[in-house]
Scaffold this motif. Structure first.
Motif, PDB file in Angstrom:
ATOM      1  N   SER A  89      35.593  34.962  39.937  1.00  0.00           N
ATOM      2  CA  SER A  89      36.700  34.004  39.840  1.00  0.00           C
ATOM      3  C   SER A  89      36.257  32.634  40.337  1.00  0.00           C
TER       4      SER A  89
ATOM      5  N   ASN B 113      34.689  27.147  39.329  1.00  0.00           N
ATOM      6  CA  ASN B 113      35.684  27.941  38.601  1.00  0.00           C
ATOM      7  C   ASN B 113      35.381  27.853  37.113  1.00  0.00           C
TER       8      ASN B 113
ATOM      9  N   THR C 287      36.592  29.907  34.905  1.00  0.00           N
ATOM     10  CA  THR C 287      37.655  30.578  34.160  1.00  0.00           C
ATOM     11  C   THR C 287      38.604  29.561  33.527  1.00  0.00           C
TER      12      THR C 287
ATOM     13  N   GLN D 277      42.359  28.992  40.208  1.00  0.00           N
ATOM     14  CA  GLN D 277      41.970  30.096  41.077  1.00  0.00           C
ATOM     15  C   GLN D 277      42.209  29.701  42.539  1.00  0.00           C
TER      16      GLN D 277
END
Length: 465
Positions: free
Chosen positions: A410, A429, A431, A435
């Motif tokens: 993550s 991060n 993603t 997060q």
């Protein structure tokens, strides 16, 4: 021995940079909006550890890794060519944005080429080109005048005036053609025999001396860019046994002439690093001649650096070539450092909007800066400039990497302690959603929310027990 403890009263300063169209040729079409550009955020405060479901990053300051030499990019001829087509004011502005720690991102390690590379606007050249069939073992025709004429020397000197602490390392793409089996800068290998090894060592020494006489000291050099590659631009296949012979000859040549330039061996991919370096470093004279190991990231994985570091703990590892894009690239850079790299250098700093000039065999990705090819005194900045700055603006030469764990899948961390005792934590991060995470260090924590596709740099001051 005292260990550094977190100052519970001090704040954690935060900067963010985000990706946008990472690695896409759309960046050659013009500037785009970037959400975060080394953007300062609200300070965070340390608290007692608290419960809550979130990714957790742990830091153990007493466990230290390698020492950092620097971070930077290249001043190969393509970049210099584009800089030279801008006004003197713009040229200085760009170099300041690269190398100044307060007005820019504080890059402090730059790569130059000895003779032509594939990223050049010029016909390929060395410093001692001869007609077909000719030789010049006495180096009567040796000259770096071409580098002077192409503004390479003046550009590097301007850079050093902006940041006198910047270090340079040099890489050759090929020996002069008359030394090679191909008779050309393209393809081939160094001709057999100690006479040619000695000649190439002398050629390199003359190049280093010429640059020093021009006011440019070269901190280190690699012996051959990508020695396992033969291709249609300047290149030279060189076995590890031959490179060992060359390293020994060059070290002797430099020592005899009072030149303290360091020698970095290999300068090629992770995939071949182990098998290539062992024959050099397992030899006593080879080991003594090589200060460090240079690596590229086009094939293989950075884990090999852990093995090299364990086998040869006195030989620093340098990531000398790989341009990266977006948060995936920022995470890859974090991996380099987690596995033991003491430096990082991007390759090619400025192309123009026509993706030129270059003589590489593929289409390059966007560079830190892009010059408008329409002829105006205009350039724009890509997100990679800011993402690199998340590292280089805060990590000082002499910093040590600090062991960190957790947060994987993550948010991905790498942590450093600067010579002044300050801490720098890079958190990536990759993603597509925000997060939340906590960072734990010596009994305290801070919590943060890192936006999607963003790199955060978190800095704090430590005090001694």
């Amino acid at each position: 021995m005292n260990t550094a403890a977190v100052s519970t009263a001090g704040p954690v300063s935060v900067w963010l940079s985000s990706e946008e169209e990472p690695g896409q040729t759309s960046w050659f079409g013009g500037p785009q909006e970037i959400a975060y550009r080394l953007s300062r955020q609200r300070d965070l405060l340390w608290t007692e550890p608290k419960s809550g479901e979130m990714a957790t990053i742990t830091i153990t300051p007493e466990h230290t890794g390698q020492t950092i030499l620097g971070l930077g990019t290249s001043l190969e001829e393509t970049t210099v060519h584009n800089l030279a087509r801008l006004s003197p004011e713009r040229r200085r502005e760009i170099l300041t944005r690269l190398a100044d720690a307060s007005e820019g991102i504080g890059l402090n390690l730059f790569r130059i080429t000895l003779g032509s590379a594939d990223f050049t606007a010029e016909p390929f050249y060395s410093y001692d080109d001869m007609p077909e069939g000719g030789t010049d073992f006495e180096f009567e025709h040796f000259s770096i005048q071409k580098d002077i004429d192409l503004s390479i020397v003046d550009t590097v000197k301007l850079l050093l005036s902006i940041n006198p602490e910047a270090l340079l390392f040099a890489s050759p793409w090929s020996p002069p053609g008359w030394m090679k089996t191909s008779g050309s800068l393209i393809r081939g290998s160094l001709k057999e025999g100690k006479r040619y090894t000695a000649a190439l060592a002398r050629y390199y020494r003359l190049a280093l001396q010429a640059y020093r006489e021009a006011g440019i000291p070269i901190f280190a050099m690699t012996l051959q860019n990508e020695p396992l590659l033969e291709t249609g631009y300047p290149s030279c296949h060189m076995t590890p046994e031959r490179q060992k012979e060359l390293a020994i000859a060059l070290r002797r040549e430099l020592d005899e002439h009072g030149i303290d330039t360091r020698i970095w061996i290999f300068d090629h991919n992770f995939s071949d690093a182990w098998d290539y370096t062992l024959p050099i470093l397992n030899d006593g004279a080879g080991y003594a001649s090589a200060e460090g190991i240079a690596l590229h990231d086009y094939e293989g994985e950075p884990e090999v650096m852990s093995a090299l570091r364990a086998a040869y703990p006195d030989k620093p590892l340098y990531l000398t070539e790989r341009s990266l894009w977006g948060t995936r690239g920022a995470d890859r850079m974090a991996q380099y450092f987690r596995f033991g790299a003491s430096s990082y250098n991007a390759w090619v700093t400025m192309l123009d909007s026509d993706i030129a000039p270059h003589q590489w065999t593929d289409i390059p990705g966007p560079t830190l800066f892009i010059r408008d090819a329409a002829g105006s005194d205009r350039y724009w900045v890509t997100p990679e400039y800011y993402l690199l700055g998340q590292y280089s603006r805060f990590i000082r030469r002499g910093a040590v990497r600090i062991a960190s764990g957790g947060g994987m899948n993550s948010v991905n961390p790498v942590v450093f302690r600067n010579p002044d005792g300050g801490y720098v934590a890079l958190v990536v991060n990759c993603t597509d959603r925000d997060q939340d995470f906590r960072l734990l260090c010596e009994g305290r924590q801070f919590t943060a929310s890192l936006p999607a596709g963003t790199v955060g740099t978190y800095c704090w001051v430590a005090v001694l027990d």
